[in-house]
Design an enzyme around this catalytic site. Structure first.
Site, PDB file in Angstrom:
ATOM      1  N   ALA A 189     -44.191  47.296   6.120  1.00  0.00           N
ATOM      2  CA  ALA A 189     -44.356  48.341   5.103  1.00  0.00           C
ATOM      3  C   ALA A 189     -44.857  49.643   5.712  1.00  0.00           C
ATOM      4  CB  ALA A 189     -45.325  47.854   4.030  1.00  0.00           C
ATOM      5  N   ARG A 237     -35.833  59.287   2.285  1.00  0.00           N
ATOM      6  CA  ARG A 237     -34.883  59.701   1.248  1.00  0.00           C
ATOM      7  C   ARG A 237     -35.448  59.593  -0.178  1.00  0.00           C
ATOM      8  NH1 ARG A 237     -29.662  56.481   2.891  1.00  0.00           N
ATOM      9  NH2 ARG A 237     -31.146  55.308   4.154  1.00  0.00           N
ATOM     10  N   ASP A 267     -39.289  46.461   1.409  1.00  0.00           N
ATOM     11  CA  ASP A 267     -38.504  47.224   0.430  1.00  0.00           C
ATOM     12  C   ASP A 267     -37.365  46.413  -0.182  1.00  0.00           C
ATOM     13  OD1 ASP A 267     -36.918  47.071   2.686  1.00  0.00           O
ATOM     14  OD2 ASP A 267     -36.410  49.201   2.750  1.00  0.00           O
ATOM     15  N   GLU A 305     -26.583  46.259  13.679  1.00  0.00           N
ATOM     16  CA  GLU A 305     -26.832  47.346  12.736  1.00  0.00           C
ATOM     17  C   GLU A 305     -25.566  48.178  12.562  1.00  0.00           C
ATOM     18  OE1 GLU A 305     -29.741  47.655  10.911  1.00  0.00           O
ATOM     19  OE2 GLU A 305     -29.824  45.684  11.827  1.00  0.00           O
TER      20      GLU A 305
HETATM   21  C1  UD1 Z   1     -33.204  46.648   8.095  1.00  0.00           C
HETATM   22  C2  UD1 Z   1     -32.490  45.735   9.067  1.00  0.00           C
HETATM   23  C3  UD1 Z   1     -31.050  45.531   8.575  1.00  0.00           C
HETATM   24  C4  UD1 Z   1     -31.050  44.968   7.181  1.00  0.00           C
HETATM   25  C5  UD1 Z   1     -31.872  45.838   6.253  1.00  0.00           C
HETATM   26  C6  UD1 Z   1     -32.023  45.134   4.931  1.00  0.00           C
HETATM   27  C7  UD1 Z   1     -33.474  46.212  11.262  1.00  0.00           C
HETATM   28  C8  UD1 Z   1     -33.275  46.850  12.581  1.00  0.00           C
HETATM   29  N1  UD1 Z   1     -32.484  46.341  10.380  1.00  0.00           N
HETATM   30  O1  UD1 Z   1     -32.576  47.893   8.135  1.00  0.00           O
HETATM   31  O2  UD1 Z   1     -30.360  44.637   9.451  1.00  0.00           O
HETATM   32  O3  UD1 Z   1     -29.727  44.847   6.704  1.00  0.00           O
HETATM   33  O4  UD1 Z   1     -33.176  46.055   6.788  1.00  0.00           O
HETATM   34  O5  UD1 Z   1     -32.667  45.948   3.995  1.00  0.00           O
HETATM   35  O6  UD1 Z   1     -34.489  45.578  11.035  1.00  0.00           O
HETATM   36  N2  UD1 Z   1     -40.649  49.276   9.060  1.00  0.00           N
HETATM   37  C9  UD1 Z   1     -41.877  49.244   9.679  1.00  0.00           C
HETATM   38  N3  UD1 Z   1     -42.017  49.817  10.917  1.00  0.00           N
HETATM   39  C10 UD1 Z   1     -40.991  50.389  11.557  1.00  0.00           C
HETATM   40  C11 UD1 Z   1     -39.729  50.415  10.921  1.00  0.00           C
HETATM   41  C12 UD1 Z   1     -39.588  49.840   9.676  1.00  0.00           C
HETATM   42  O7  UD1 Z   1     -42.839  48.727   9.115  1.00  0.00           O
HETATM   43  O8  UD1 Z   1     -41.211  50.877  12.671  1.00  0.00           O
HETATM   44  C13 UD1 Z   1     -40.492  48.648   7.736  1.00  0.00           C
HETATM   45  C14 UD1 Z   1     -40.034  49.602   6.661  1.00  0.00           C
HETATM   46  O9  UD1 Z   1     -41.139  50.145   5.979  1.00  0.00           O
HETATM   47  C15 UD1 Z   1     -39.204  48.707   5.745  1.00  0.00           C
HETATM   48  C16 UD1 Z   1     -38.702  47.615   6.667  1.00  0.00           C
HETATM   49  O10 UD1 Z   1     -39.491  47.658   7.832  1.00  0.00           O
HETATM   50  O11 UD1 Z   1     -39.984  48.122   4.737  1.00  0.00           O
HETATM   51  C17 UD1 Z   1     -37.243  47.818   7.038  1.00  0.00           C
HETATM   52  O12 UD1 Z   1     -37.099  49.059   7.690  1.00  0.00           O
HETATM   53  P1  UD1 Z   1     -35.901  50.031   7.339  1.00  0.00           P
HETATM   54  O13 UD1 Z   1     -36.030  51.244   8.176  1.00  0.00           O
HETATM   55  O14 UD1 Z   1     -35.785  50.195   5.897  1.00  0.00           O
HETATM   56  O15 UD1 Z   1     -34.684  49.164   7.904  1.00  0.00           O
HETATM   57  P2  UD1 Z   1     -33.178  49.222   7.445  1.00  0.00           P
HETATM   58  O16 UD1 Z   1     -32.538  50.374   8.076  1.00  0.00           O
HETATM   59  O17 UD1 Z   1     -33.110  49.098   5.985  1.00  0.00           O
HETATM   60 CA    CA Z   2     -34.408  49.402   4.198  1.00  0.00          CA
END
Ligand code: UD1
Ligand code: CA
Length: 494
Positions: free
Chosen positions: A8, A14, A105, A157
């Protein structure tokens, strides 16, 4: 024992919001609140670690409220989902066995689906089990890549995918179960060799597959459960799905929802059978609706208890209790601390605050009841104001049981009207009225005969008055019987 890591720390650019994305509300919980709630059923005394970063203070404060047992761990820089999990594991060096990792999320995930995912993982003894779904539009999501034998071999991805991989419609939901040692091992080997230069958690899957460890794709029975929201339009989409899901459950439980499309019930609200929810009604927070009660149309109840058989029409109410068979509205506003007894009534254009109405007590029309106690069986006249604020402090007034107060009264707090007392219409009550007494406080009326004819000669009023006087004169001269004498109503009646 299962351990949970919730990611989180992301900003959710966005959403274009001062609020971190995972804190956006969705029918009674934040996004991350829904994810947390879905883990409760299988936790089995395990730890819950939440990786926070963007808006960390806000997220920590929220967690302290909704999930005090969850331990926040800070990821100062968002260097990817793999990096986030690594930080969470480093903070919990003792964790062994099953580790459930969930994106913060994905709020529509059902507890049952997660429990089934965990079950699959534990019974197949996989190193990693990924919740996947077949979706119509996989845009933006990680694709589930399988080898020639159809075995799950990697998650790619979208931005790193080949055109052929982009055509895959089986996606990674962002819910995973890992065996702790295997996860720890592979997190140490992640590279940042991808389009975003981040450590991807999803690369752990490919690394495990290469190492020959068993990995399993577990299909979600309902693909909508895996939906995430990147912007507010998508969040509204999720909200509609959750609304339908909640409404379906209540209808199956015996609640009549007349227009499910305009009925918004928080996951935290409860209803009893034969309750009727009329269109455009919002039931929020800890609101509960008793058996056979009717709420709506056009009603919002926030943390309100509605007793069995009560009726609440076109009303906005907060932190209040509405007794069994009570009646509220249309056009009522119950502010916090309003308590209505059995069969009590708060009628049209009435506002209440920190007010108690005893059983059968009524405030039918156009009134403000603030900081007051109204005894059972008492009727408050139309257009009454409880004058509770002297500009410095608020004070309470008490009206006893079975009292009858006149229309257009002001009760200047603190004042006490005894049981069975009456007050005259138009009175400003500043002194206590003893039980059974009539409190009257108003100027005597005097009529200045012929004033209109003298001061407004020729006006419509003067003409009407002259005509009425002529008819009166005629009757006097011919001794016409004026009909039965109608007695003036007593001051209390309206
Ligand atoms: C991610 C997955 C993707 C999947 C999708 C589903 C990866 C690389 N990709 O992509 O395969 O289909 O979720 O919804 O994992 N977060 C952190 N720290 C970070 C980055 C992200 O805590 O450094 C958290 C975000 O707050 C979020 C979650 O991890 O709750 C997912 O990150 P997000 O950037 O939304 O990944 P997606 O691009 O959606
Ligand atoms: Ca996401």
């Amino acid at each position: 024992m299962r351990n949970v890591i919730i990611l989180a720390a992301g900003e959710g650019k966005r959403m274009k919001s001062a609020l971190p994305k995972v804190l956006h509300p969705l029918l009674g919980r934040s996004l991350v609140g829904h994810v947390l709630a879905a883990t409760e059923s299988f936790l089995d005394n395990g730890t819950v670690t939440v990786v926070v970063g963007h808006g960390a203070d806000q997220v920590r404060a929220h967690l302290a409220q909704v999930a005090p047992a969850a331990v926040p761990v800070t990821q100062a820089e968002q260097r990817g989902t793999g990096h986030a999990v690594r930080i969470a594991l480093d903070a919990n060096p003792d964790i062994t066995g099953t580790v459930v990792v969930l994106n913060g999320d994905i709020p529509l995930l059902r507890a049952d689906t997660l429990a089934a995912l965990v079950h699959t993982h534990e019974t197949t003894k996989a190193a990693a089990t990924v919740l996947t779904a077949e979706v119509a539009d996989p845009t933006g999501l990680g694709r589930i890549v399988r080898n020639r034998g159809g075995e799950f071999s990697a998650i790619v991805e979208e931005r790193d995918a080949t055109p052929a991989q982009r055509a895959i419609r089986e996606i990674n939901s962002g819910a995973y179960v890992f065996e702790a040692a295997a996860l720890r091992d592979m997190l140490g080997k992640l590279s940042t060799d991808n389009d975003q230069g981040e450590e991807y958690l999803t690369d752990v899957i490919g690394l495990l597959a290469e190492a020959g460890s068993p990995i399993v794709a577990h299909r979600a029975p309902d693909a909508t459960e895996t939906l995430g929201a990147n912007d507010r339009a998508e969040l509204a989409g999720l909200r509609a799905i959750m609304r339908d899901r909640i409404n379906d459950e209540w209808m199956r439980a015996g609640v009549a929802i007349i227009d499910p499309a305009t009925t918004w019930i928080d996951v935290t609200a409860t209803l009893s059978r034969d309750a009727v929810v009329e269109p455009n009604t919002h039931l929020r927070g800890t609101t509960s609706i008793g058996e056979g009660a009717v709420v709506g149309p056009d009603t919002s109840l926030i943390d309100v208890v509605v007793g069995a058989g009560a009726t609440v029409v076109r009303t906005h109410a907060l932190s209040s209790e509405i007794g069994p068979q009570a009646s509220v509205g249309p056009f009522a506003y119950l502010r916090p601390g309003s308590k209505l007894g059995v069969k009590a009534k708060v009628g049209t254009f009435v506002e209440t605050k920190a007010a108690t109405l005893g059983d059968g007590a009524k405030v039918p029309h156009l009134s403000y009841v603030g900081d007051a106690e109204i005894g059972e069986g008492t009727n408050i006249g139309a257009a009454t104001v409880f004058v509770n604020y002297d500009g410095v402090k608020k004070q309470r007034s008490v009206i006893g049981a079975h009292a009858r107060t006149g229309a257009d009264n002001m009760f200047v707090a603190p004042v006490h009207v005894g049981d069975g007392a009456y007050t005259a219409a138009g009175s400003v009550i500043v002194k206590d009225v003893p039980p059974g007494a009539l409190g009257v406080s108003r100027a005597h009326q005097r009529n200045i005969e012929g004033w209109v004819e003298r001061k407004r000669p020729g006006s419509a009023a003067a003409v009407a008055a002259a005509e009425a006087n002529a008819v009166f004169q005629e009757r006097e001269e011919h001794h016409v019987d004026p009909g039965p004498v109608v007695e003036r109503p007593a001051p209390d009646e309206q």
